[in-house]
Design a protein around this motif. Structure first.
Motif, PDB file in Angstrom:
ATOM      1  N   CYS A  22       0.816  -0.980  -0.157  1.00 58.83           N
ATOM      2  CA  CYS A  22      -0.018   0.060   0.352  1.00 58.83           C
ATOM      3  C   CYS A  22       0.856   1.148   0.064  1.00 58.83           C
ATOM      4  O   CYS A  22       1.836   1.289   1.016  1.00 58.83           O
ATOM      5  N   ALA A  23       0.655   1.978  -0.792  1.00 57.86           N
ATOM      6  CA  ALA A  23       1.822   2.827  -1.119  1.00 57.86           C
ATOM      7  C   ALA A  23       0.563   4.434  -0.762  1.00 57.86           C
ATOM      8  O   ALA A  23      -0.315   4.525  -1.595  1.00 57.86           O
ATOM      9  N   ALA A  24       1.045   5.464   0.207  1.00 54.43           N
ATOM     10  CA  ALA A  24       0.423   7.071  -0.191  1.00 54.43           C
ATOM     11  C   ALA A  24       0.817   7.591  -0.707  1.00 54.43           C
ATOM     12  O   ALA A  24       2.027   7.582  -0.841  1.00 54.43           O
ATOM     13  N   SER A  25       0.299   8.515  -1.617  1.00 55.59           N
ATOM     14  CA  SER A  25       0.623   9.653  -2.467  1.00 55.59           C
ATOM     15  C   SER A  25       0.039  11.536  -1.908  1.00 55.59           C
ATOM     16  O   SER A  25      -1.169  10.510  -1.685  1.00 55.59           O
ATOM     17  N   GLY A  26       0.439  12.085  -2.620  1.00 51.98           N
ATOM     18  CA  GLY A  26      -0.435  13.325  -2.675  1.00 51.98           C
ATOM     19  C   GLY A  26       0.410  14.116  -1.634  1.00 51.98           C
ATOM     20  O   GLY A  26       1.133  14.154  -1.182  1.00 51.98           O
ATOM     21  N   SER A  27      -0.121  14.949  -0.723  1.00 47.89           N
ATOM     22  CA  SER A  27       0.031  16.716  -0.186  1.00 47.89           C
ATOM     23  C   SER A  27       0.080  15.565   1.357  1.00 47.89           C
ATOM     24  O   SER A  27      -0.766  15.355   2.140  1.00 47.89           O
ATOM     25  N   ILE A  28       1.701  15.067   1.995  1.00 47.10           N
ATOM     26  CA  ILE A  28       1.587  13.816   2.979  1.00 47.10           C
ATOM     27  C   ILE A  28       2.801  15.142   3.847  1.00 47.10           C
ATOM     28  O   ILE A  28       3.902  15.203   3.133  1.00 47.10           O
ATOM     29  N   PHE A  29       2.851  15.925   4.956  1.00 46.89           N
ATOM     30  CA  PHE A  29       3.306  16.151   5.461  1.00 46.89           C
ATOM     31  C   PHE A  29       3.888  14.931   7.001  1.00 46.89           C
ATOM     32  O   PHE A  29       5.785  14.660   6.924  1.00 46.89           O
ATOM     33  N   SER A 100      -0.942  13.538   8.673  1.00 46.70           N
ATOM     34  CA  SER A 100      -0.928  15.186   8.532  1.00 46.70           C
ATOM     35  C   SER A 100      -0.612  15.407   7.027  1.00 46.70           C
ATOM     36  O   SER A 100       0.270  15.306   6.608  1.00 46.70           O
ATOM     37  N   VAL A 101      -1.294  16.469   6.359  1.00 43.53           N
ATOM     38  CA  VAL A 101      -1.056  17.433   5.738  1.00 43.53           C
ATOM     39  C   VAL A 101       0.071  18.427   5.487  1.00 43.53           C
ATOM     40  O   VAL A 101       0.154  18.641   4.489  1.00 43.53           O
ATOM     41  N   ARG A 103       2.246  20.810   9.056  1.00 45.70           N
ATOM     42  CA  ARG A 103       2.560  20.854  10.504  1.00 45.70           C
ATOM     43  C   ARG A 103       1.319  21.306  11.649  1.00 45.70           C
ATOM     44  O   ARG A 103       1.109  20.777  12.877  1.00 45.70           O
ATOM     45  N   TYR A 104       0.400  21.576  10.845  1.00 43.82           N
ATOM     46  CA  TYR A 104      -1.181  21.952  12.207  1.00 43.82           C
ATOM     47  C   TYR A 104      -2.369  20.516  11.617  1.00 43.82           C
ATOM     48  O   TYR A 104      -2.760  21.218  12.641  1.00 43.82           O
ATOM     49  N   ASP A 105      -1.714  19.945  11.073  1.00 46.45           N
ATOM     50  CA  ASP A 105      -3.043  18.881  10.923  1.00 46.45           C
ATOM     51  C   ASP A 105      -1.997  17.841  11.993  1.00 46.45           C
ATOM     52  O   ASP A 105      -1.173  17.341  12.175  1.00 46.45           O
ATOM     53  N   SER A 106      -3.315  17.473  13.080  1.00 48.07           N
ATOM     54  CA  SER A 106      -3.411  16.647  13.575  1.00 48.07           C
ATOM     55  C   SER A 106      -3.433  15.419  13.332  1.00 48.07           C
ATOM     56  O   SER A 106      -3.152  13.746  14.048  1.00 48.07           O
ATOM     57  N   GLY A 107      -3.647  15.192  11.904  1.00 43.44           N
ATOM     58  CA  GLY A 107      -3.841  14.201  11.322  1.00 43.44           C
ATOM     59  C   GLY A 107      -5.214  13.362  11.226  1.00 43.44           C
ATOM     60  O   GLY A 107      -6.954  13.390  11.990  1.00 43.44           O
ATOM     61  N   MET A 108      -5.567  12.480   9.885  1.00 47.79           N
ATOM     62  CA  MET A 108      -6.887  12.193   9.899  1.00 47.79           C
ATOM     63  C   MET A 108      -6.486  10.709   8.850  1.00 47.79           C
ATOM     64  O   MET A 108      -5.531  11.306   8.449  1.00 47.79           O
ATOM     65  N   ASP A 109      -7.756   9.876   8.679  1.00 47.79           N
ATOM     66  CA  ASP A 109      -7.584   8.759   8.587  1.00 47.79           C
ATOM     67  C   ASP A 109      -7.609   8.776   6.713  1.00 47.79           C
ATOM     68  O   ASP A 109      -8.903   9.368   7.248  1.00 47.79           O
ATOM     69  N   TYR A 110      -7.377   7.743   5.985  1.00 47.96           N
ATOM     70  CA  TYR A 110      -7.482   7.571   4.670  1.00 47.96           C
ATOM     71  C   TYR A 110      -7.603   5.877   4.412  1.00 47.96           C
ATOM     72  O   TYR A 110      -6.984   5.322   4.851  1.00 47.96           O
ATOM     73  N   TRP A 111      -8.725   5.755   3.944  1.00 50.35           N
ATOM     74  CA  TRP A 111      -8.565   4.266   3.780  1.00 50.35           C
ATOM     75  C   TRP A 111      -8.503   4.424   2.067  1.00 50.35           C
ATOM     76  O   TRP A 111      -9.089   4.677   0.616  1.00 50.35           O
ATOM     77  N   GLY A 112      -7.462   3.173   1.764  1.00 48.03           N
ATOM     78  CA  GLY A 112      -7.368   2.115   0.559  1.00 48.03           C
ATOM     79  C   GLY A 112      -8.760   1.782  -0.267  1.00 48.03           C
ATOM     80  O   GLY A 112      -9.872   1.709   0.179  1.00 48.03           O
ATOM     81  N   LYS A 113      -9.284   2.040  -0.796  1.00 42.99           N
ATOM     82  CA  LYS A 113     -10.292   1.093  -1.587  1.00 42.99           C
ATOM     83  C   LYS A 113     -10.563  -0.564  -1.633  1.00 42.99           C
ATOM     84  O   LYS A 113     -11.420  -1.246  -1.709  1.00 42.99           O
ATOM     85  N   GLY A 114      -9.383  -1.262  -0.805  1.00 43.64           N
ATOM     86  CA  GLY A 114      -9.482  -2.697  -0.898  1.00 43.64           C
ATOM     87  C   GLY A 114      -9.046  -3.421  -2.180  1.00 43.64           C
ATOM     88  O   GLY A 114      -9.158  -2.920  -2.883  1.00 43.64           O
ATOM     89  N   THR A 115      -8.460  -4.952  -1.682  1.00 50.00           N
ATOM     90  CA  THR A 115      -7.800  -5.426  -2.679  1.00 50.00           C
ATOM     91  C   THR A 115      -8.336  -7.339  -1.943  1.00 50.00           C
ATOM     92  O   THR A 115      -7.994  -7.328  -0.941  1.00 50.00           O
ATOM     93  N   LEU A 116      -9.303  -8.036  -3.033  1.00 51.06           N
ATOM     94  CA  LEU A 116      -9.226  -9.198  -2.308  1.00 51.06           C
ATOM     95  C   LEU A 116      -8.526  -9.943  -2.130  1.00 51.06           C
ATOM     96  O   LEU A 116      -7.423 -10.314  -2.897  1.00 51.06           O
ATOM     97  N   VAL A 117      -8.179 -10.710  -1.219  1.00 56.28           N
ATOM     98  CA  VAL A 117      -7.081 -12.014  -1.338  1.00 56.28           C
ATOM     99  C   VAL A 117      -8.615 -13.615  -1.356  1.00 56.28           C
ATOM    100  O   VAL A 117      -9.390 -13.402   0.153  1.00 56.28           O
TER     101      VAL A 117
END
Length: 121
Positions: A22-29, A100-101, A103-117
């Motif tokens: 799982c790779a996270a990308s985008g505006s990541i602090f 956190s996006v 330095r002022y952001d305490s953080g929020m949860d992001y989710w992927g859409k899932g992968t079937l095993v």
């Protein structure tokens, strides 16, 4: 914008192995926690494994000794190495990250859409 992209799911025989990424990308602090959840047919979503920015890990009892979670900090990527797979491991596996996006952001949860095993007997 933050996006999580999962890969590695598929069909495997009981006793086999599979590695999820799982790779996270985008505006990541900063990334505080990365985790894997799963949801089997007819069951509630459950935590499989988690790893903090400090490297602490947590596993569901059902996967201890069989699954290993790890991360590549530089790549904002988390992995789940699954071994000795059982049919009861069959589920949609979801990646989740607390990010956190700025330095002022305490953080929020992001989710992927899932992968079937799917683990066949």
């Amino acid at each position: 914008q933050v996006q999580l992209v999962e890969s590695g799911g598929g069909l495997v025989q009981a006793g086999g192995s599979l590695r999820l990424s799982c790779a996270a990308s985008g505006s990541i602090f900063s990334v505080h926690v990365m985790a894997w959840y799963r949801q089997a047919p007819g069951k509630q979503r459950e935590l499989v494994a988690a790893i903090t920015s400090g490297g602490s890990t947590n596993y569901a009892d059902s996967v201890k000794g069989r699954f290993t979670i790890s991360r590549d900090i530089a790549k904002n990527t988390v992995y789940l190495q699954m071994s000795s797979l059982k049919p009861e491991d069959t589920a949609v596996y979801y990646c989740c990250a607390r990010i956190s996006v700025n330095r002022y952001d305490s953080g929020m949860d992001y989710w992927g859409k899932g992968t079937l095993v799917t683990v066949s007997s």
